[in-house]
Write a protein that holds these residues in place. Structure first.
Motif, mmCIF file in Angstrom:
data_model
loop_
_atom_site.group_PDB
_atom_site.id
_atom_site.type_symbol
_atom_site.label_atom_id
_atom_site.label_comp_id
_atom_site.label_asym_id
_atom_site.label_seq_id
_atom_site.Cartn_x
_atom_site.Cartn_y
_atom_site.Cartn_z
ATOM 1 N N SER A 47 32.929 36.855 85.328
ATOM 2 C CA SER A 47 32.430 38.098 85.923
ATOM 3 C C SER A 47 31.741 37.845 87.263
ATOM 4 O O SER A 47 31.789 38.695 88.152
ATOM 5 N N ALA A 48 31.116 36.669 87.450
ATOM 6 C CA ALA A 48 30.463 36.365 88.738
ATOM 7 C C ALA A 48 31.494 36.347 89.865
ATOM 8 O O ALA A 48 31.236 36.855 90.960
ATOM 9 N N CYS A 49 32.645 35.789 89.606
ATOM 10 C CA CYS A 49 33.721 35.754 90.616
ATOM 11 C C CYS A 49 34.250 37.161 90.872
ATOM 12 O O CYS A 49 34.445 37.566 92.018
ATOM 13 N N LEU A 66 34.592 42.191 94.205
ATOM 14 C CA LEU A 66 34.347 43.636 94.282
ATOM 15 C C LEU A 66 33.332 43.997 95.363
ATOM 16 O O LEU A 66 33.471 44.998 96.046
ATOM 17 N N LYS A 67 32.312 43.152 95.518
ATOM 18 C CA LYS A 67 31.268 43.417 96.507
ATOM 19 C C LYS A 67 31.757 43.197 97.941
ATOM 20 O O LYS A 67 31.507 44.017 98.823
ATOM 21 N N LYS A 72 36.644 21.649 87.662
ATOM 22 C CA LYS A 72 37.686 22.669 87.767
ATOM 23 C C LYS A 72 37.208 23.813 88.652
ATOM 24 O O LYS A 72 36.016 24.083 88.745
ATOM 25 N N CYS A 73 38.168 24.480 89.293
ATOM 26 C CA CYS A 73 37.820 25.648 90.098
ATOM 27 C C CYS A 73 38.905 26.698 89.950
ATOM 28 O O CYS A 73 40.054 26.399 89.628
ATOM 29 N N TYR A 74 38.505 27.955 90.176
ATOM 30 C CA TYR A 74 39.444 29.065 90.183
ATOM 31 C C TYR A 74 39.947 29.246 91.602
ATOM 32 O O TYR A 74 39.164 29.315 92.537
ATOM 33 N N HIS A 75 41.248 29.315 91.747
ATOM 34 C CA HIS A 75 41.874 29.564 93.038
ATOM 35 C C HIS A 75 42.404 30.992 92.975
ATOM 36 O O HIS A 75 43.251 31.314 92.142
ATOM 37 N N LYS A 110 30.434 30.472 91.602
ATOM 38 C CA LYS A 110 30.086 30.620 93.017
ATOM 39 C C LYS A 110 31.250 30.162 93.894
ATOM 40 O O LYS A 110 31.956 29.212 93.557
ATOM 41 N N TRP A 111 31.402 30.828 95.042
ATOM 42 C CA TRP A 111 32.503 30.470 95.930
ATOM 43 C C TRP A 111 32.225 29.128 96.590
ATOM 44 O O TRP A 111 31.087 28.788 96.884
ATOM 45 N N ILE A 112 33.305 28.366 96.801
ATOM 46 C CA ILE A 112 33.177 27.075 97.483
ATOM 47 C C ILE A 112 34.043 27.010 98.734
ATOM 48 O O ILE A 112 33.774 26.211 99.616
#
Length: 150
Positions: free
Chosen positions: A36-38, A43-44, A64-67, A84-86
């Motif tokens: 939900s943080a991503c 959304l913001k 691991k990271c979400y792409h 958090k975004w990287i």
């Protein structure tokens, strides 16, 4: 008959291996698994854009990271551990300035007024920025230019 069976098994194994390698990182089956943080970050900062693709990438030495790829072409990597975004990549003018500290944006307006951010990397205590004129800059976590700029 036994040789034919062996060849069929070898061929079947080769097809399975090729598919596994071609698919690369595991694609998320559902956006429900996406933290939900991503989702809230997207959304913001990109309210008019939808998610086109999400993958959970397995880092060899990294976590691991979400792409995520958005429908407007923005490419974002999020840490799986905290959402958090990287890293964010986009065309000039597509990365919102409100993501960054005010000092960073003010510095860019003062010293690089005709440029736009195309790649931003957020490390633990710094930002690394690449501008559309190929300039690369580093800033501390407050948005002040780093003394050891690249």
């Amino acid at each position: 008959m036994r040789k034919n069976t062996e060849w069929i098994l070898i061929l079947l194994f080769a097809i399975i291996a090729q598919n596994a390698l071609a698919n690369g990182p595991s694609t998320l089956e559902s956006q429900k698994k996406f933290p939900s943080a991503c989702r809230m970050f997207i959304l913001k900062h990109f309210p008019e854009t939808e998610i086109a693709h999400i993958e959970l990438e397995n880092g060899f030495f990294q976590s691991k990271c979400y792409h995520v790829i958005l429908t407007n072409g923005i490419d974002i990597h999020f840490r799986q551990s905290n959402g958090k975004w990287i890293q964010i990549k986009g065309k000039p003018g597509t990365i919102p300035e409100k993501i960054f500290p005010d000092h960073l944006i003010k510095y860019l307006e003062d010293f690089y007024p005709a440029t736009r951010i195309v790649i931003a990397t957020k490390e633990e205590n710094r930002y690394r920025i690449k501008l559309n004129d190929e300039t690369e800059l580093a800033f501390d976590c407050y948005g002040n230019p780093a003394k050891d700029n690249f």
